[in-house]
Design a protein around this motif. Structure first.
Motif, PDB file in Angstrom:
ATOM      1  N   MET A 118     -52.532  63.804  59.766  1.00 21.98           N
ATOM      2  CA  MET A 118     -53.668  63.862  58.857  1.00 21.98           C
ATOM      3  C   MET A 118     -53.176  63.811  57.402  1.00 21.98           C
ATOM      4  O   MET A 118     -53.718  63.072  56.584  1.00 21.98           O
TER       5      MET A 118
ATOM      6  N   TYR B  74     -50.377  62.593  56.448  1.00 27.32           N
ATOM      7  CA  TYR B  74     -49.802  61.263  56.251  1.00 27.32           C
ATOM      8  C   TYR B  74     -50.905  60.236  56.000  1.00 27.32           C
ATOM      9  O   TYR B  74     -50.795  59.371  55.143  1.00 27.32           O
ATOM     10  N   PHE B  75     -51.979  60.373  56.756  1.00 23.03           N
ATOM     11  CA  PHE B  75     -53.142  59.494  56.573  1.00 23.03           C
ATOM     12  C   PHE B  75     -53.665  59.592  55.138  1.00 23.03           C
ATOM     13  O   PHE B  75     -53.873  58.585  54.470  1.00 23.03           O
ATOM     14  N   ILE B  76     -53.832  60.825  54.646  1.00 20.62           N
ATOM     15  CA  ILE B  76     -54.348  61.007  53.285  1.00 20.62           C
ATOM     16  C   ILE B  76     -53.373  60.434  52.263  1.00 20.62           C
ATOM     17  O   ILE B  76     -53.768  59.721  51.334  1.00 20.62           O
TER      18      ILE B  76
ATOM     19  N   LEU C 100     -52.625  70.661  53.546  1.00 15.21           N
ATOM     20  CA  LEU C 100     -52.433  70.585  52.095  1.00 15.21           C
ATOM     21  C   LEU C 100     -50.966  70.629  51.655  1.00 15.21           C
ATOM     22  O   LEU C 100     -50.542  69.747  50.910  1.00 15.21           O
TER      23      LEU C 100
ATOM     24  N   TYR D 193     -49.204  67.459  52.839  1.00 11.44           N
ATOM     25  CA  TYR D 193     -49.624  66.347  51.994  1.00 11.44           C
ATOM     26  C   TYR D 193     -48.889  66.383  50.657  1.00 11.44           C
ATOM     27  O   TYR D 193     -48.404  65.348  50.170  1.00 11.44           O
ATOM     28  N   ALA D 194     -48.803  67.587  50.061  1.00 14.01           N
ATOM     29  CA  ALA D 194     -48.134  67.707  48.760  1.00 14.01           C
ATOM     30  C   ALA D 194     -46.698  67.205  48.848  1.00 14.01           C
ATOM     31  O   ALA D 194     -46.201  66.530  47.938  1.00 14.01           O
TER      32      ALA D 194
END
Lengths: 301, 289
Positions: free
Chosen positions: B91, B93-95, B173, B176-177
């Protein structure tokens, strides 16, 4: 007409291997996108269904029986819920005000000065964030029980309602919110350009003036961000309030928990939807205030 | 006096810190010390304590009843963390691989559940999972897909599902960061050197995302192990975790010393698990960290 126009440029025939590779890449991209959509559905579907059934024209939260706002009417007529709502708001406002001031001062000390004991203070400031809320809740419960302080109530009249809020709840909320405010304000301080402050003191502004006219305005987005986070956390908190309130005092989450224990009805869905709307409004406000600020919401985490 | 304050930065720092530190000493550290002391005292007959030092509270934790709950809680917390990582990594990685504009909306969509009330998100699952009146079973039964309601509620499955749902954004989160900071040219370099997709992931993406994975795992593991709301609502009153046992000692059994000992052990366990995890990841990460 099904005439196919031939491309004018000649394309080298794709080798079999590279073609396979291309298809694999496309499949992977497609899979990732599909997964992303599913993941977001997973996050949102339960909430959407919850809101839908708050409008159900029956007691069921699983079988749709037509549209109705009866549960919202019932919610508004439930005095207990209205009092809990005002309790929540009162606790959140007071604890946010206190923790924003304390947290901001602490952040300035931690970020602007080097002194002995700074690392220890750092650890103490982070502990309330890391410690699980159940542990903090029983720590406070025990403390208030033994010391005897805190279970006195603060009586106020608000919106024609008589509230009596135990100090213990406010104290507990401040105790966990100071750290969150400090983290957000420190992040802002760390990214802040100090040349303006230096310029001010070069121009013979005294320390107090520099603080009021330069530092504080520049720090404001961080302070407001911290306050909004504190306000949200206070409104959302269930565990610490539940354990520190003593009998008879309900914030909205504590009230909802009590209602859930008694039985599921769409009325709880209605209260939940109201709280969801509140959270959504807070998120939108924080985004609105952060506009033009290049740092994303990540920093809050 | 004023001159001293103006000259000494340390004093100025302590003046700024004093109110927050005072608050945290009185209303955080003192309560923590009280819990620690109480965990070594004997229980009084009518609640309260007898000032008689003992290790009995800690020994009792190893009674089968409590110890099983403890190990089950650890199992639930580990399972929650692993599932959050498996679901959350792709997820994130997708973002991270979307164009800037979409990425901001996706992040916002992730922040909203993060800011909404945990109790309500748990309640949402209660209305879906309940055995006879939950949406899933009611729908499946009425469609004739199943004859008997599925056991979706009042068990470890429901608790883990509720926890995964509640804490998934906390995993996504930070990962993602970390992924966002990842230098794209490294991926291209790896591909140019004929690394396969798996190798690019294993040798480049994974090690560089480890700081995010560690942060996310901690953010999920700690509140999952200390969960109270989720088992109380989705556990159906029988599938309990350590947080509920602790709460029972204070609210029902009035055995404060034993409740204190349980909380101390829970916190120590979290600390130790965190340290071990950091070490293991550091070794795994090698040069990546």
């Amino acid at each position: 007409m099904t005439a196919v126009t031939k491309p004018t440029t000649t394309i080298l025939p794709e080798s079999r291997a590279s073609r396979q590779e291309r298809i694999k890449t496309q499949l992977a991209t497609l899979g990732l996108t599909g997964y992303g959509i599913l993941a977001y559905l997973f996050l949102y579907l339960p909430i959407i269904i919850l809101v839908i059934f708050s409008f159900n024209d029956s007691r069921s939260t699983a079988q749709w029986a037509g549209f109705s706002t009866a549960w919202y009417v019932e919610m508004m007529q439930d005095n207990q819920i209205i009092i809990s709502l005002w309790n929540s708001l009162f606790v959140a406002i007071v604890s946010t005000a206190i923790s924003t001031v304390l947290g901001t001062l602490a952040a300035m000390a931690m970020e602007r000065y080097r002194f002995r004991g700074r690392l220890v203070m750092d650890a103490i400031l982070y502990l309330p964030i890391i410690i699980p809320d159940i542990a903090m809740a029983i720590m406070l419960l025990l403390f208030f029980n033994i010391s005897g302080i805190g279970f006195n109530t603060w009586r106020i009249e608000l919106a024609g309602l008589r509230l009596s809020v135990p100090y213990s709840v406010i104290i507990g909320h401040v105790a966990f919110n100071i750290s969150f405010v400090a983290v957000v304000v420190r992040a802002r301080l760390a990214h802040m350009d100090r040349t303006l402050e230096e310029a001010a003191s070069d121009l013979y502004a005294n320390a107090w003036h520099t603080f009021w006219r330069v530092t504080l305005p520049m720090l404001m987005p961080g302070i407001i961000g911290g306050a909004l986070l504190a306000f949200t956390l206070s409104l959302d908190d269930f565990v610490i309030t539940f354990f520190t309130a003593g009998p008879g005092f309900n914030t909205l989450p504590v009230r909802v928990f009590g209602m859930i224990k008694k039985g599921v009805t769409p009325k709880i869905n209605a209260v939940s939807s109201l709280m969801l709307a509140g959270s959504l409004a807070l998120v939108l406000i924080s985004i609105f205030l952060r506009r033009g600020d290049d740092r994303g919401g990540i920093e809050i985490v | 006096m004023q001159a001293i304050i103006r000259r000494s930065p340390a004093i100025r720092a302590w003046i700024l810190l004093a109110p927050a530190v005072a608050w945290l000493f009185i209303f955080f550290l003192a309560p923590l010390v009280i819990v620690l002391i109480y965990s070594f005292l004997e229980r009084g007959t009518y609640g309260g304590v007898v000032w008689q030092p003992t290790l009995e509270n800690y020994r009792r934790v190893f009674d089968a009843l409590y110890f099983n709950t403890f190990t089950r809680s650890v199992y639930i917390a580990v399972a929650t963390t692993v599932i959050c990582l498996i679901l959350g990594f792709p997820m994130a990685y997708f973002i991270a691989t979307r164009p800037q504009k979409i990425r901001n909306s996706l992040l916002l969509a992730l922040m909203i559940p993060f800011w909404t009330n945990f109790l309500i998100r748990t309640y949402a699952w209660l209305t879906l999972l309940r055995t006879n009146t939950g949406l899933i079973n009611v729908t499946l039964l009425s469609l004739g897909i199943i004859d008997e309601p599925l056991p979706l509620f009042g068990n470890d499955f429901a608790i883990i599902l509720g926890l995964v749902y509640g804490w998934l954004p906390d995993m996504v989160l930070p990962v993602y960061a970390a992924l966002e900071r990842l230098d794209r040219s490294l991926l291209e370099a790896a591909q140019d050197l004929y690394a396969g997709r798996w190798q690019v992931f294993r040798r480049v993406i994974w090690p560089l995302s480890l700081p995010g994975v560690v942060a996310g795992s901690m953010l999920v593991f700690i509140p999952s192990l200390g969960a109270f709301v989720t088992p109380a609502i989705l556990g159906g009153g029988k599938s309990l975790m350590i947080g509920n046992i602790i709460s029972n000692q204070f609210l029902a059994a009035h055995d404060w010393p034993f409740g204190s000992a349980l909380s101390m052990l829970m916190m120590v366990f979290m600390l130790v698990a965190t340290l071990i995890y950091f070490r293991a990841v550091n070794r795994e990460g090698g040069a990546g960290l």
